[in-house]
Structure formats: structure tokens, C-alpha cells
Design a protein around this motif. Structure first.
Motif, mmCIF file in Angstrom:
data_model
loop_
_atom_site.group_PDB
_atom_site.id
_atom_site.type_symbol
_atom_site.label_atom_id
_atom_site.label_comp_id
_atom_site.label_asym_id
_atom_site.label_seq_id
_atom_site.Cartn_x
_atom_site.Cartn_y
_atom_site.Cartn_z
ATOM 1 N N ALA A 1 34.094 -18.141 43.603
ATOM 2 C CA ALA A 1 33.845 -19.369 42.840
ATOM 3 C C ALA A 1 34.964 -19.680 41.847
ATOM 4 O O ALA A 1 34.837 -20.600 41.032
ATOM 5 C CB ALA A 1 32.516 -19.251 42.093
ATOM 6 N N GLY A 2 36.043 -18.901 41.884
ATOM 7 C CA GLY A 2 37.145 -19.131 40.973
ATOM 8 C C GLY A 2 36.913 -18.598 39.575
ATOM 9 O O GLY A 2 37.589 -19.012 38.624
ATOM 10 N N GLU A 3 35.953 -17.667 39.436
ATOM 11 C CA GLU A 3 35.602 -17.115 38.132
ATOM 12 C C GLU A 3 35.938 -15.623 38.035
ATOM 13 O O GLU A 3 35.349 -14.907 37.229
ATOM 14 C CB GLU A 3 34.101 -17.305 37.877
ATOM 15 C CG GLU A 3 33.618 -18.734 37.916
ATOM 16 C CD GLU A 3 32.101 -18.843 37.836
ATOM 17 O OE1 GLU A 3 31.575 -18.743 36.707
ATOM 18 O OE2 GLU A 3 31.450 -18.985 38.878
ATOM 19 N N GLY A 4 36.868 -15.174 38.841
ATOM 20 C CA GLY A 4 37.178 -13.748 38.882
ATOM 21 C C GLY A 4 37.636 -13.173 37.560
ATOM 22 O O GLY A 4 37.416 -11.991 37.272
ATOM 23 N N GLU A 5 38.257 -14.014 36.730
ATOM 24 C CA GLU A 5 38.760 -13.512 35.439
ATOM 25 C C GLU A 5 37.629 -13.166 34.477
ATOM 26 O O GLU A 5 37.861 -12.548 33.438
ATOM 27 C CB GLU A 5 39.690 -14.555 34.806
ATOM 28 C CG GLU A 5 38.995 -15.725 34.103
ATOM 29 C CD GLU A 5 38.348 -16.724 35.044
ATOM 30 O OE1 GLU A 5 37.526 -17.545 34.575
ATOM 31 O OE2 GLU A 5 38.665 -16.682 36.265
ATOM 32 N N ARG A 6 36.394 -13.526 34.808
ATOM 33 C CA ARG A 6 35.255 -13.209 33.942
ATOM 34 C C ARG A 6 34.918 -11.721 33.930
ATOM 35 O O ARG A 6 34.204 -11.253 33.054
ATOM 36 C CB ARG A 6 34.016 -14.004 34.388
ATOM 37 C CG ARG A 6 34.121 -15.520 34.260
ATOM 38 C CD ARG A 6 34.231 -15.970 32.816
ATOM 39 N NE ARG A 6 33.302 -15.268 31.956
ATOM 40 C CZ ARG A 6 31.991 -15.528 31.896
ATOM 41 N NH1 ARG A 6 31.454 -16.473 32.637
ATOM 42 N NH2 ARG A 6 31.223 -14.858 31.065
ATOM 43 N N VAL A 7 35.390 -10.988 34.923
ATOM 44 C CA VAL A 7 35.127 -9.541 34.969
ATOM 45 C C VAL A 7 36.390 -8.791 34.568
ATOM 46 O O VAL A 7 37.382 -8.790 35.284
ATOM 47 C CB VAL A 7 34.658 -9.090 36.371
ATOM 48 C CG1 VAL A 7 34.375 -7.590 36.376
ATOM 49 C CG2 VAL A 7 33.417 -9.863 36.799
ATOM 50 N N GLY A 8 36.334 -8.155 33.386
ATOM 51 C CA GLY A 8 37.491 -7.438 32.877
ATOM 52 C C GLY A 8 37.522 -5.983 33.268
ATOM 53 O O GLY A 8 38.547 -5.312 33.150
ATOM 54 N N GLY A 9 36.386 -5.462 33.746
ATOM 55 C CA GLY A 9 36.322 -4.060 34.138
ATOM 56 C C GLY A 9 34.934 -3.722 34.664
ATOM 57 O O GLY A 9 33.981 -4.482 34.469
ATOM 58 N N ILE A 10 34.851 -2.587 35.352
ATOM 59 C CA ILE A 10 33.589 -2.157 35.955
ATOM 60 C C ILE A 10 33.398 -0.664 35.726
ATOM 61 O O ILE A 10 34.333 0.121 35.920
ATOM 62 C CB ILE A 10 33.567 -2.433 37.472
ATOM 63 C CG1 ILE A 10 33.893 -3.893 37.778
ATOM 64 C CG2 ILE A 10 32.218 -2.061 38.080
ATOM 65 C CD1 ILE A 10 34.064 -4.182 39.267
ATOM 66 N N VAL A 11 32.178 -0.276 35.315
ATOM 67 C CA VAL A 11 31.793 1.127 35.232
ATOM 68 C C VAL A 11 30.597 1.323 36.160
ATOM 69 O O VAL A 11 29.599 0.608 36.051
ATOM 70 C CB VAL A 11 31.419 1.538 33.790
ATOM 71 C CG1 VAL A 11 30.949 2.995 33.750
ATOM 72 C CG2 VAL A 11 32.610 1.348 32.849
ATOM 73 N N LEU A 12 30.702 2.275 37.073
ATOM 74 C CA LEU A 12 29.654 2.512 38.061
ATOM 75 C C LEU A 12 29.112 3.935 37.916
ATOM 76 O O LEU A 12 29.882 4.894 37.925
ATOM 77 C CB LEU A 12 30.198 2.309 39.478
ATOM 78 C CG LEU A 12 30.880 0.958 39.750
ATOM 79 C CD1 LEU A 12 31.440 0.920 41.168
ATOM 80 C CD2 LEU A 12 29.913 -0.196 39.529
#
Length: 257
Positions: free
Chosen positions: A118-129
Motif C-alpha cells: 500500500a506504499g506504507e512500508g516506511e511505517r515499520v521501523g523494526g520487528i521483534v519476533l
């Protein structure tokens, strides 16, 4: 434990319960596991940390979970993903660190894909799993189906298995399993475009550590940290596990937020 009542967001006619804290960016978004809720130990620990550090924090219950409306047996990955995206878009701004536990890790990875689309990829700055269980329906459940399970799925549309985490059996529906195949993320390289930290217990009876190792092999090597916890179980809720969770969130926030 949190004693403030939740807020609710209507998502396709279902009241999705959520709690949020205002604060600095990058914010932290909690994504819980299958049959868990936003008042669990890890989610509450992150809330206390966020409050102490003035960080924005958002958590919610999927439909059929916790304080949200809806029927659990009507849930699918697509449905819970849609609810998570709706809450994310309604109540966050700027970069966020997605923290996904077990099934929540699958939801987090699918959220990244949908946000990027959706062109909003910059909204995720990092991921912890934590104890990540992406594709668990096809990778972990389907291979262990017995003849009885298959018959129940065909005739009743579901089967139940006892759980050490609940007095009630865990119910797996035909819809959940069929929809899970449509949401697979481990069929090829997973391009997150942000740093990822995976925490996995080697004593996890539910999600074997080989699953986490395979997931890491599909993520960009230069952006991934894997922490294996020799005596860690699936919950990863002991004090030392919670300390590691907080350190991972802080590190990812500093790196990618």
C-alpha cells in the motif's frame, strides 16, 4: 495488571478492544499469539516499560480473543491481519516497532507485506519476533494431522486438541487452515526492509527452534539478529526472558526507528 478499560474500534462490524499509550516515536505495537490476549505478561511488561520511558505503545485483542467481540472459531489469519492493520492505521503515526509473539509474528510479517504493497512500508521501523510461528497451520499443524483430525475437519469443519495453556481445547477450523495456506510467508525470501530481532527458546515444545532457524534463513542476513535461549520455553515470560525482550525492543528502536 492494567486496570483501565479498553477502547474499541469497529472493524467490519466487530468491536476490537485496544489499549494505547501516547509517547515518543518509534512507537511499539504488540501482536499477541493464538488464543492469547493483550493482558498477558509480555504485553503488560512492554506497557510498563513504555510508560516509564514515555514511548507510544499500542496493543489489541483479535476478534474472538480477550475483550474483543466476535467468535473465535470464525477467526482466520486474513481476518486477524485485517483487524491488526485497521488498529495500526487508526491509532499510530510515524515509524513503529512491531513486536509479534508466536502467531503474532506471522501477523507482523504479513502486516509488513500489506503495508509495503500500500506504499506504507516506511511505517515499520523494526520487528521483534518471539517464538515466531509464521505459517504454523501449514508447517506445524497440517503435517501432524491424524486420520481422526482429518475426518473431523471434513465432517465437522474443525477439530480440538488439549492445551497446557488453557482448560479449554484449542480449536483448529478448516477455514483457518485453508486461509493459512493463502497467507504463507515462508515460501521464499522475506523482504522486511527493516531490522529484525528473533528470540527463540531451545526448549520450546510448540514451535521447534528449527522453524525459527528456517525463518531467519529467509530474512535479509545483514538486518537480522537471532537470540537462542537454551532453556527458554514457548512463553518466554520468565524475568530473564522479559529482560531480553525489553533489550531487543530498545536495540531495534535505536537501529531502525
Amino acid at each position: 495488571m492494567t486496570d483501565t478499560p479498553p477502547e474499541f474500534l469497529d472493524v467490519n462490524g466487530t468491536a476490537i478492544a485496544l489499549r494505547r499509550l501516547a509517547g515518543s516515536q518509534p512507537g511499539v505495537v504488540w501482536l499477541g499469539g493464538f488464543r492469547s490476549d493483550m493482558l498477558g505478561t509480555k504485553a503488560e511488561t512492554l506497557s510498563s516499560w513504555a510508560q516509564s520511558n514515555g514511548r507510544a505503545y499500542l496493543r489489541h485483542d483479535y476478534s474472538g480473543h480477550g475483550e474483543s467481540g466476535g467468535d473465535f472459531v470464525e477467526g482466520t489469519i486474513s481476518k486477524w491481519l485485517g483487524e491488526s492493520l485497521a488498529v495500526f492505521r487508526a491509532f499510530t503515526e510515524g515509524p513503529q516497532v512491531l513486536v509479534g509473539s508466536s502467531m503474532g509474528a506471522w501477523i507482523a510479517l504479513r502486516m509488513v507485506q500489506e503495508l509495503r504493497k500500500a506504499g506504507e512500508g516506511e511505517r515499520v521501523g523494526g520487528i521483534v519476533l518471539l517464538a515466531p510461528a509464521p505459517d504454523f497451520t501449514s508447517e506445524l499443524v497440517e503435517p501432524k494431522l491424524t486420520a481422526t483430525h482429518k475426518r473431523d475437519l471434513a465432517e465437522k469443519g474443525f477439530f480440538g486438541v488439549p492445551s497446557e495453556y488453557s482448560s479449554e481445547a484449542y480449536v483448529y477450523t478448516r477455514a483457518l487452515i485453508e486461509d493459512g495456506r493463502l497467507n504463507r510467508v515462508m515460501s521464499g525470501p522475506i523482504d522486511t526492509h527493516c531490522p529484525v530481532h528473533v528470540l527463540q527458546g531451545l526448549a520450546d515444545p510448540d514451535v521447534p527452534h528449527a522453524h525459527a532457524l528456517r525463518l531467519v534463513s529467509l530474512l535479509p542476513a545483514d538486518d537480522v539478529t537471532l537470540s537462542l535461549i537454551p532453556d527458554g520455553d514457548h512463553r518466554l515470560s520468565r524475568p530473564q526472558d522479559l529482560d531480553m525482550l525489553i533489550r531487543a525492543v530498545e536495540a531495534i528502536s535505536a537501529q531502525g526507528g
